[in-house]
Design an enzyme around this catalytic site. Structure first.
Site, short mmCIF file in Angstrom:
data_model
loop_
_atom_site.label_atom_id
_atom_site.label_comp_id
_atom_site.label_asym_id
_atom_site.label_seq_id
_atom_site.Cartn_x
_atom_site.Cartn_y
_atom_site.Cartn_z
N ARG A 45 0.82 -1.23 -0.09
CA ARG A 45 0.12 0.12 0.23
C ARG A 45 0.71 1.16 -0.08
NH1 ARG A 45 -4.99 -1.88 4.03
NH2 ARG A 45 -6.34 -2.68 2.30
N LYS A 74 -14.97 -12.36 6.05
CA LYS A 74 -15.61 -11.43 6.21
C LYS A 74 -16.99 -11.54 5.87
CE LYS A 74 -12.10 -8.14 5.98
NZ LYS A 74 -11.33 -7.16 4.76
N GLY A 94 -7.06 -7.51 0.94
CA GLY A 94 -5.96 -8.00 1.70
C GLY A 94 -5.44 -9.41 1.62
N GLY A 103 -12.91 -3.89 0.24
CA GLY A 103 -14.23 -3.42 0.46
C GLY A 103 -14.55 -2.48 -0.53
#
Ligand code: ADP
Ligand code: MG
Length: 393
Positions: A37, A196, A349, A372
């Site tokens: 990142r 998730k 990720g 997301g």
């Protein structure tokens, strides 16, 4: 959708440009782990520096929930950023404009130390605006959140005649994901997995309006399998989402979307590398066992489903890939994507970590920095951080 980019920023020589970046990297004992990142925002930072701007870089890190958490300070990130940019990066401990040094690059402290960030608070945005003659959003991973540095701040700056544009990273994400959203090469296959579950279940319904096939593995598969009447043993399950999932699956099939669920899974009594494993039917996982990876028959079926794809979107690993006994499914899917002739996009990720570990990062067309955010973008939703950068000229 067209957004304003660095091309529309005008002359920034000598100006202080506030760069909202997503430097939310993993830290282990104060050392940056995967620095993807940080590397991802370097082109924007370099371009601005070459154009003579002074940079005020800001990011969130982790979930400090509005208070100072010592372990979540950005100093280690600042050190890596300095190496990457080859210029001095000063890290401020507090977000106050009075102490702003005259260096080329200043890194503000973790935005989420202030409760105003996540509350999209106008006063906090006002404090940030003190640092900004202009604003660049290069934090694709945060554009789906109405937080102060992403929403209230650019709004405030625009209202006072200052510019707010997207950096090169956000520009590329919008280009690539926009292509998948509006004009994907078909068949368009989405692979979803990971843990998730509740975040991603919502995506299923909207993705089915766009894709030709849906391939579902990872922990989230068990909520779908249970919704269809299967027994999932001790596997991860979102009990309160069964009805939603059932209607999403029905809608998908009515639209002619092929839904691929695991037929077999690698099961174990615990998430441990040394646990005894067994391949069992996915809809008959014995009591006390958890499905922790897709099984060999599922690998073959999923690989087949990917082989003829025109576009592939992948978000979420197929199993607990961090442990070797449960890594085969994710590895196989990574290779199947890489070897397909499809336009391949990966977000998330952990999915990116899995691909990198396989040495396959270069084989994909696009690695999205926002898991997301990329999913919400592909749902066709208006995202607050992008809406404010929309080119309405
Ligand atoms: P991403 O970061 O790519 O969006 P998630 O964060 O949603 O993915 O999920 C990644 C995590 O899901 C990994 O840590 C992996 O171990 C876990 N996981 C995948 N499959 C299972 C499973 N069947 N049971 C439990 N955890 C799983
Ligand atoms: Mg994750």
């Amino acid at each position: 959708m067209t957004i304003r980019t660095l091309d529309a920023l005008g002359d920034v020589a000598g100006a202080r440009v506030f760069v909202r970046a997503d430097l939310n990297v993993p830290l282990h004992d104060g050392v940056v782990g995967d620095d993807t990142r940080i590397a991802a925002m370097v082109p924007t930072a370099r371009e601005l520096l070459e154009r003579g701007a002074r940079l005020v870089v800001a990011s969130h890190l982790g979930r400090p929930k509005g208070t100072v958490v010592e372990d979540l300070r950005l100093a280690p990130v600042g050190r890596v950023l300095a190496e990457r940019l080859g210029t001095r990066v000063t890290t401020l401990d507090e977000v106050t404009p009075d102490t702003l040094p005259n260096d080329d690059v200043v890194l503000l402290e973790n935005l989420r130390f202030d409760p105003g960030e996540e509350a999209n608070d106008v006063t906090f945005a006002g404090a940030l605006a003190e640092y900004a003659d202009a604003y660049v959003d290069d934090a694709f991973g945060a554009v789906h959140r109405a937080h102060a540095s992403v929403a209230a701040l650019p709004e405030l700056l625009l209202a006072s005649g200052r510019r707010a544009v997207a950096g090169r990273l956000v520009q590329r994400e919008v280009d690539v994901l926009g292509r998948l959203l509006h004009d994907p090469a078909r068949p368009f296959v989405a692979i979803l997995g990971g843990a998730k579950v509740s975040d991603k279940l919502g995506v299923i319904a909207s993705l089915t309006e766009r894709v030709d096939a849906l391939v579902i593995g990872g922990a989230m598969a068990f909520t779908l399998i249970a919704a269809e009447g299967g027994k999932v043993g001790a596997s991860l399950l979102e009990q309160d989402r069964l009805d939603d999932v059932k209607s999403a699956l029905t809608a998908a099939r009515e639209r002619g979307v092929t839904v691929h669920l695991p037929s077999d899974v690698v099961a174990a009594p615990a998430i441990e590398a040394a646990a005894p494993t067994d391949v069992v039917a996915a809809e008959a996982v014995p009591e006390g066992l958890m499905g922790l990876d897709i099984g060999p028959a599922t690998i073959a079926a999923f690989t087949d489903a990917l082989a003829g794809a025109g576009s592939i979107l992948w978000n979420g690993p197929m199993g607990v890939f961090e442990l070797e006994p449960f890594a085969a499914g994710t590895r196989a899917v990574a290779h199947a994507c890489a070897e397909s002739g499809a336009f391949t996009v990966v977000g998330g990720g952990d999915s990116l970590a899995a691909i990198t570990r396989e040495g396959l990062a270069g084989a994909f067309d696009h690695l999205s920095t926002g898991g997301g955010a990329s999913l919400e973008f592909l749902e066709g939703r208006s995202l607050p951080g992008l809406a404010i950068l929309e080119d309405d000229a």
